[in-house]
Design a protein around this motif. Sequence first.
Motif, mmCIF file in Angstrom:
data_model
loop_
_atom_site.group_PDB
_atom_site.id
_atom_site.type_symbol
_atom_site.label_atom_id
_atom_site.label_comp_id
_atom_site.label_asym_id
_atom_site.label_seq_id
_atom_site.Cartn_x
_atom_site.Cartn_y
_atom_site.Cartn_z
ATOM 1 N N ARG A 1 -82.770 76.912 -16.519
ATOM 2 C CA ARG A 1 -82.136 76.757 -17.839
ATOM 3 C C ARG A 1 -83.165 76.905 -18.953
ATOM 4 N NH1 ARG A 1 -77.455 72.510 -19.351
ATOM 5 N NH2 ARG A 1 -77.369 72.884 -21.562
ATOM 6 N N ASP B 1 -71.792 70.645 -23.826
ATOM 7 C CA ASP B 1 -71.065 70.690 -22.547
ATOM 8 C C ASP B 1 -69.563 70.612 -22.805
ATOM 9 O OD1 ASP B 1 -73.078 70.847 -20.516
ATOM 10 O OD2 ASP B 1 -73.688 68.844 -21.105
ATOM 11 N N MET B 2 -69.194 69.747 -23.761
ATOM 12 C CA MET B 2 -67.774 69.577 -24.081
ATOM 13 C C MET B 2 -67.228 70.793 -24.819
ATOM 14 S SD MET B 2 -67.877 65.548 -24.747
ATOM 15 C CE MET B 2 -66.548 65.381 -25.878
ATOM 16 N N THR C 1 -63.579 77.135 -22.705
ATOM 17 C CA THR C 1 -63.097 77.716 -21.446
ATOM 18 C C THR C 1 -61.617 77.402 -21.252
ATOM 19 O OG1 THR C 1 -65.296 77.343 -20.585
ATOM 20 C CG2 THR C 1 -63.619 77.896 -18.976
ATOM 21 N N ALA C 2 -61.236 76.163 -21.615
ATOM 22 C CA ALA C 2 -59.827 75.782 -21.476
ATOM 23 C C ALA C 2 -58.951 76.611 -22.403
ATOM 24 C CB ALA C 2 -59.672 74.293 -21.776
ATOM 25 N N GLY D 1 -66.585 73.417 -22.224
ATOM 26 C CA GLY D 1 -65.373 73.113 -21.472
ATOM 27 C C GLY D 1 -64.129 73.450 -22.271
ATOM 28 N N MET D 2 -64.117 73.035 -23.552
ATOM 29 C CA MET D 2 -62.922 73.272 -24.370
ATOM 30 C C MET D 2 -62.726 74.761 -24.625
ATOM 31 S SD MET D 2 -61.052 70.741 -24.790
ATOM 32 C CE MET D 2 -59.749 71.547 -25.663
ATOM 33 N N SER E 1 -65.569 77.496 -14.277
ATOM 34 C CA SER E 1 -65.690 76.048 -14.436
ATOM 35 C C SER E 1 -65.925 75.605 -15.878
ATOM 36 C CB SER E 1 -66.845 75.537 -13.578
ATOM 37 O OG SER E 1 -68.058 76.061 -14.056
ATOM 38 N N ASP F 1 -71.445 67.499 -28.494
ATOM 39 C CA ASP F 1 -71.932 67.829 -27.160
ATOM 40 C C ASP F 1 -71.554 69.255 -26.716
ATOM 41 O OD1 ASP F 1 -72.715 65.876 -24.543
ATOM 42 O OD2 ASP F 1 -71.987 67.899 -24.179
ATOM 43 N N ILE G 1 -68.794 75.315 -17.092
ATOM 44 C CA ILE G 1 -70.076 74.598 -17.109
ATOM 45 C C ILE G 1 -71.090 75.396 -17.937
ATOM 46 C CG2 ILE G 1 -72.023 73.833 -15.655
ATOM 47 C CD1 ILE G 1 -69.631 72.134 -14.987
#
Lengths: 281, 162
Positions: free
Chosen positions: A265, A172-173, A179-180, A176-177, A156, A170, A158
Amino acid sequence: MVERDKVELLRDILFTEDREFAKKIAERIKIIEDTIDEREKLSEKVNPIISKQLDDFVEEIPKKLGPTITATLKEEIRKNKEEIVDALYPILGKMIKKYIAQEIKMLSDNISKQLSTKKWSNKFKSWFSGVKEEEVILSNLSVSSIEQVLLIERGSGILAASYSKTETIDEDMISGMLTAIKGFVEDAFGQKNQNLELIEYELYNIHLQSFVSYYVAVVISGNYSLEAKDKVQDLIFDFYDDFMGKNLDSLFSSDDKEKREKVSRVSLEKQLNKKFGNAII
Amino acid sequence: MQLSKKIVVLGHFGVGKTSLIRRFVENSFSDNYKVSIGVHITKKVVEFEVEDTMSLILWDLEGTDDIKTIRDAYLLGTHGVVFVFDVTRPSTFQLLNSDLDIVKAKLPKTPLFVVGNKVDLVVVSELETLFKNNNIKTNFLTSAKTGETVEQMFLELAKLIK
């Protein structure tokens, strides 16, 4: 002889044997009481019995509980394959890495024996890599440092936890990137079980260490030498080993997936800070 | 600890996926159409109640006319899906049900919202008749331009995957 004396005499004749018997019983009770009161004496008597019982118990465990334990373990492993592999991954990784490192060190030692001075070593490096000798010397002097560490859920993207020396956009971003990008590269080349391991940009390198359920991204500034990579990998494996240990504790805490308490966390970030915060690579 | 969930937004070219996300995250809209390449990721924190929040990590996937070609790597670990089509262009919803079957096969058991976008450009009653005749079922009709039901749609999905 008066009536009373006669009765006494008769009683003596009749109960002498009983009195002897009662006396013996009292003596036995006294010995038992002493034995119980004195720990050592009791131990002498009881220990061989307990020891025998324990020996029997140990002998019986494999026969009686063995099949049940094996069946339970098999079932747990079958149900939680990914988590088990995840937990073993850093241990195996470390073993393989240490083995390879040792082999390389031996090779390097052999080479060093033949080349007596550092000067020659630098010349040697320069010949092999095609890099100028001055640059080899400079690279030996330059340092690298860990800027940011992200623990990311593999599919994911995440973010599970992070450590950062400086403020960035950020996280989180970023997770995500990353991972992409990772997903795209791994998908594009169609090679199964191959992982994107390094992203380079200008003065920064992002080391990506993939495990089964998560991957760790470490942002490094400065010269990212093989030696630095080795240290970073050790830090990642150590951290992940701890993390998976906690994860397994949580895994076996309940049969119900919903009821399992996830590793917090906060504690993960403390651990990241501790491992990577003051690390010198 | 704040919960994070991954939402994937997908659909054909030019249906308004990026605009929907921009409206939801930044509350803005631009008529300049730029094709998304690969994937773009944004984040929005939604608040259900005081101290009850969720981070939505929105994956805006590039548009494609063939849903089968969407990279599986982008769909891994998805918590919720928004399938967007353009209510003004029948080509984006003619094969809607088979497109949805492909998405459901790739992401079984993942909550999925079907969204008809650009609703500000059509007469809704006519659209409803068209959908009824073509067996098209939607969860929301939105307009990234006016903002109509955009936030509501994402919040509903967030509640569903909470």
